[in-house]
Design a protein around this motif. Structure first.
Motif, PDB file in Angstrom:
ATOM      1  N   SER A 192       0.915  -1.278  -0.019  1.00 55.60           N
ATOM      2  CA  SER A 192       0.039   0.057  -0.135  1.00 55.60           C
ATOM      3  C   SER A 192       0.997   1.350  -0.030  1.00 55.60           C
ATOM      4  O   SER A 192       2.164   1.155   0.383  1.00 55.60           O
ATOM      5  CB  SER A 192      -0.999  -0.112   1.180  1.00 55.60           C
ATOM      6  OG  SER A 192      -0.203   0.023   2.630  1.00 55.60           O
ATOM      7  N   MET A 193       0.185   2.255  -0.392  1.00 55.29           N
ATOM      8  CA  MET A 193       0.768   3.498  -0.492  1.00 55.29           C
ATOM      9  C   MET A 193       0.217   4.794   0.441  1.00 55.29           C
ATOM     10  O   MET A 193      -1.150   4.662   0.018  1.00 55.29           O
ATOM     11  CB  MET A 193       1.048   4.156  -1.853  1.00 55.29           C
ATOM     12  CG  MET A 193       2.140   3.459  -2.847  1.00 55.29           C
ATOM     13  SD  MET A 193       2.225   3.975  -4.394  1.00 55.29           S
ATOM     14  CE  MET A 193       2.744   5.554  -4.163  1.00 55.29           C
ATOM     15  N   PRO A 194       0.771   5.453   1.319  1.00 54.61           N
ATOM     16  CA  PRO A 194      -0.135   6.387   2.067  1.00 54.61           C
ATOM     17  C   PRO A 194      -0.662   7.636   1.156  1.00 54.61           C
ATOM     18  O   PRO A 194      -0.171   7.659   0.062  1.00 54.61           O
ATOM     19  CB  PRO A 194       0.712   6.951   3.040  1.00 54.61           C
ATOM     20  CG  PRO A 194       2.174   6.864   2.469  1.00 54.61           C
ATOM     21  CD  PRO A 194       2.080   5.604   1.675  1.00 54.61           C
ATOM     22  N   THR A 195      -1.674   8.175   1.676  1.00 47.14           N
ATOM     23  CA  THR A 195      -2.372   9.303   0.719  1.00 47.14           C
ATOM     24  C   THR A 195      -1.353  10.451   0.817  1.00 47.14           C
ATOM     25  O   THR A 195      -0.721  10.809   1.749  1.00 47.14           O
ATOM     26  CB  THR A 195      -3.693   9.587   1.320  1.00 47.14           C
ATOM     27  OG1 THR A 195      -3.489  10.109   2.508  1.00 47.14           O
ATOM     28  CG2 THR A 195      -4.746   8.658   0.927  1.00 47.14           C
ATOM     29  N   ASP A 196      -1.230  11.152  -0.353  1.00 48.91           N
ATOM     30  CA  ASP A 196      -0.390  12.297  -0.412  1.00 48.91           C
ATOM     31  C   ASP A 196      -0.875  13.176  -1.780  1.00 48.91           C
ATOM     32  O   ASP A 196      -1.747  12.563  -2.463  1.00 48.91           O
ATOM     33  CB  ASP A 196       1.002  11.983  -0.750  1.00 48.91           C
ATOM     34  CG  ASP A 196       1.869  12.972  -0.258  1.00 48.91           C
ATOM     35  OD1 ASP A 196       1.605  13.953  -0.030  1.00 48.91           O
ATOM     36  OD2 ASP A 196       3.217  12.937  -0.136  1.00 48.91           O
ATOM     37  N   ARG A 197      -0.366  14.424  -1.773  1.00 48.41           N
ATOM     38  CA  ARG A 197      -0.616  15.272  -2.873  1.00 48.41           C
ATOM     39  C   ARG A 197       0.752  15.234  -3.806  1.00 48.41           C
ATOM     40  O   ARG A 197       1.625  15.496  -3.050  1.00 48.41           O
ATOM     41  CB  ARG A 197      -1.094  16.557  -2.578  1.00 48.41           C
ATOM     42  CG  ARG A 197      -2.565  16.442  -2.092  1.00 48.41           C
ATOM     43  CD  ARG A 197      -3.023  17.907  -1.685  1.00 48.41           C
ATOM     44  NE  ARG A 197      -4.370  17.761  -0.908  1.00 48.41           N
ATOM     45  CZ  ARG A 197      -5.538  17.555  -1.252  1.00 48.41           C
ATOM     46  NH1 ARG A 197      -5.671  17.467  -2.621  1.00 48.41           N
ATOM     47  NH2 ARG A 197      -6.398  17.483  -0.417  1.00 48.41           N
ATOM     48  N   TYR A 198       0.595  15.292  -5.038  1.00 49.24           N
ATOM     49  CA  TYR A 198       1.981  15.350  -5.870  1.00 49.24           C
ATOM     50  C   TYR A 198       1.624  16.492  -6.885  1.00 49.24           C
ATOM     51  O   TYR A 198       0.542  16.898  -7.347  1.00 49.24           O
ATOM     52  CB  TYR A 198       2.026  13.875  -6.505  1.00 49.24           C
ATOM     53  CG  TYR A 198       2.220  12.774  -5.753  1.00 49.24           C
ATOM     54  CD1 TYR A 198       3.210  12.449  -5.084  1.00 49.24           C
ATOM     55  CD2 TYR A 198       0.945  11.853  -5.322  1.00 49.24           C
ATOM     56  CE1 TYR A 198       3.580  11.563  -4.071  1.00 49.24           C
ATOM     57  CE2 TYR A 198       1.047  10.958  -4.423  1.00 49.24           C
ATOM     58  CZ  TYR A 198       2.201  10.696  -3.818  1.00 49.24           C
ATOM     59  OH  TYR A 198       2.362   9.710  -2.853  1.00 49.24           O
ATOM     60  N   GLU A 199       2.894  16.941  -7.214  1.00 48.78           N
ATOM     61  CA  GLU A 199       3.101  18.073  -8.052  1.00 48.78           C
ATOM     62  C   GLU A 199       2.944  17.469  -9.755  1.00 48.78           C
ATOM     63  O   GLU A 199       2.625  18.375 -10.577  1.00 48.78           O
ATOM     64  CB  GLU A 199       4.196  18.897  -7.967  1.00 48.78           C
ATOM     65  CG  GLU A 199       5.298  18.126  -8.190  1.00 48.78           C
ATOM     66  CD  GLU A 199       6.662  18.758  -7.791  1.00 48.78           C
ATOM     67  OE1 GLU A 199       7.725  18.710  -8.337  1.00 48.78           O
ATOM     68  OE2 GLU A 199       6.399  19.903  -6.953  1.00 48.78           O
ATOM     69  N   GLN A 200       2.799  16.194  -9.836  1.00 52.54           N
ATOM     70  CA  GLN A 200       2.861  15.686 -11.277  1.00 52.54           C
ATOM     71  C   GLN A 200       1.475  15.148 -11.356  1.00 52.54           C
ATOM     72  O   GLN A 200       0.798  14.575 -10.605  1.00 52.54           O
ATOM     73  CB  GLN A 200       3.898  14.802 -11.469  1.00 52.54           C
ATOM     74  CG  GLN A 200       5.185  15.055 -11.123  1.00 52.54           C
ATOM     75  CD  GLN A 200       5.807  14.080 -10.017  1.00 52.54           C
ATOM     76  OE1 GLN A 200       5.122  13.821  -9.023  1.00 52.54           O
ATOM     77  NE2 GLN A 200       6.832  13.523 -10.410  1.00 52.54           N
ATOM     78  N   HIS A 201       1.018  14.910 -12.754  1.00 52.06           N
ATOM     79  CA  HIS A 201      -0.067  13.950 -12.981  1.00 52.06           C
ATOM     80  C   HIS A 201       0.465  12.736 -12.961  1.00 52.06           C
ATOM     81  O   HIS A 201       1.617  12.558 -13.651  1.00 52.06           O
ATOM     82  CB  HIS A 201      -0.695  14.463 -14.579  1.00 52.06           C
ATOM     83  CG  HIS A 201      -1.026  15.851 -15.142  1.00 52.06           C
ATOM     84  ND1 HIS A 201      -1.875  16.528 -13.968  1.00 52.06           N
ATOM     85  CD2 HIS A 201      -0.865  16.659 -15.858  1.00 52.06           C
ATOM     86  CE1 HIS A 201      -2.127  17.776 -14.269  1.00 52.06           C
ATOM     87  NE2 HIS A 201      -1.304  17.674 -15.613  1.00 52.06           N
ATOM     88  N   HIS A 202      -0.212  11.792 -12.635  1.00 50.00           N
ATOM     89  CA  HIS A 202       0.014  10.405 -12.598  1.00 50.00           C
ATOM     90  C   HIS A 202      -1.018   9.450 -13.457  1.00 50.00           C
ATOM     91  O   HIS A 202      -2.050   9.646 -13.472  1.00 50.00           O
ATOM     92  CB  HIS A 202      -0.044   9.508 -11.306  1.00 50.00           C
ATOM     93  CG  HIS A 202       1.165  10.101 -10.557  1.00 50.00           C
ATOM     94  ND1 HIS A 202       1.078  11.351  -9.553  1.00 50.00           N
ATOM     95  CD2 HIS A 202       2.204   9.489 -10.002  1.00 50.00           C
ATOM     96  CE1 HIS A 202       2.225  11.593  -8.964  1.00 50.00           C
ATOM     97  NE2 HIS A 202       2.990  10.654  -9.178  1.00 50.00           N
TER      98      HIS A 202
END
Length: 200
Positions: free
Chosen positions: A39-49
């Motif tokens: 799993s990966m924790p929730t986060d906001r990223y500056e790129q589109h995924h």
């Protein structure tokens, strides 16, 4: 510390910055994963995924997206786009087989404008949680395979990156409804147009 271009007393007559095209390979990063359940924790990223699912068998996937929990079955050739700034977290229950492509929003907008003449809105990509698109998936596979070539890898990656970006923009890019050209069209641009008309 100043750049040389900042202190020179006049504008250049020719400069490579304006004549050399932006490479598509500079816009995107491709990574291929075969990851064990995790799993990966929730986060906001500056790129589109952009996640492209290559696994043949449907499998369970959980996604937390701006506070909403989604628990669904993920099918081959399904794509998930998470635009920059959207909070997102993941949990997968089987070994994955996926391509993840990340895009810088500013470079993405510049590519759309300079290469396709399309002005993207600030949202840029439709916020679709998931959708089926075999064509986009195949473009992603071609990108991945180009990296595995012994010869011509960079040239092939650049070609396939342009194809991938063009398809993505034309199918899913959100365009501006209105655009004030006076803000982007400078005196230099007008002079260039007039000079071109005078010569031609």
């Amino acid at each position: 510390m100043s750049k040389y271009q900042d202190i020179y007393p006049c504008d250049p007559l020719i400069q490579s910055v304006e004549s050399v095209r932006q490479t598509a390979a500079d816009l995107l990063t491709l990574e291929y994963f075969e990851a064990e359940p995790a799993s990966m924790p929730t986060d906001r990223y500056e790129q589109h995924h952009i996640i492209l699912n290559l696994r043949e068998e449907p499998h369970r996937l959980e996604n937390w997206r701006d506070g909403e929990h989604r628990d669904f079955i993920y099918y081959k050739d399904e794509i998930i786009v998470t635009p920059a700034g959207v909070e997102s977290g993941w949990k997968w229950h089987v070994k994955t087989k996926c391509i993840i492509i990340t895009l810088d929003p500013n470079k993405f907008a510049k590519f759309a404008q300079t290469e396709l003449g399309i002005l993207l809105s600030s949202e840029q990509l439709k916020d679709l949680p998931q959708f089926l698109d075999q064509d986009i998936t195949q473009s992603g596979i071609q990108l991945k395979e180009s990296l595995q070539c012994a010869l011509g890898s960079q040239v092939m990656f650049e070609c396939y990156a342009r194809i991938f970006l063009t398809k993505l923009i034309l199918k899913y890019g959100l365009q501006k409804d209105e655009y004030d050209f006076s803000k982007s069209f400078t005196a230099k641009d007008y002079k260039r147009v007039l000079d071109y008309i005078a010569v031609n």
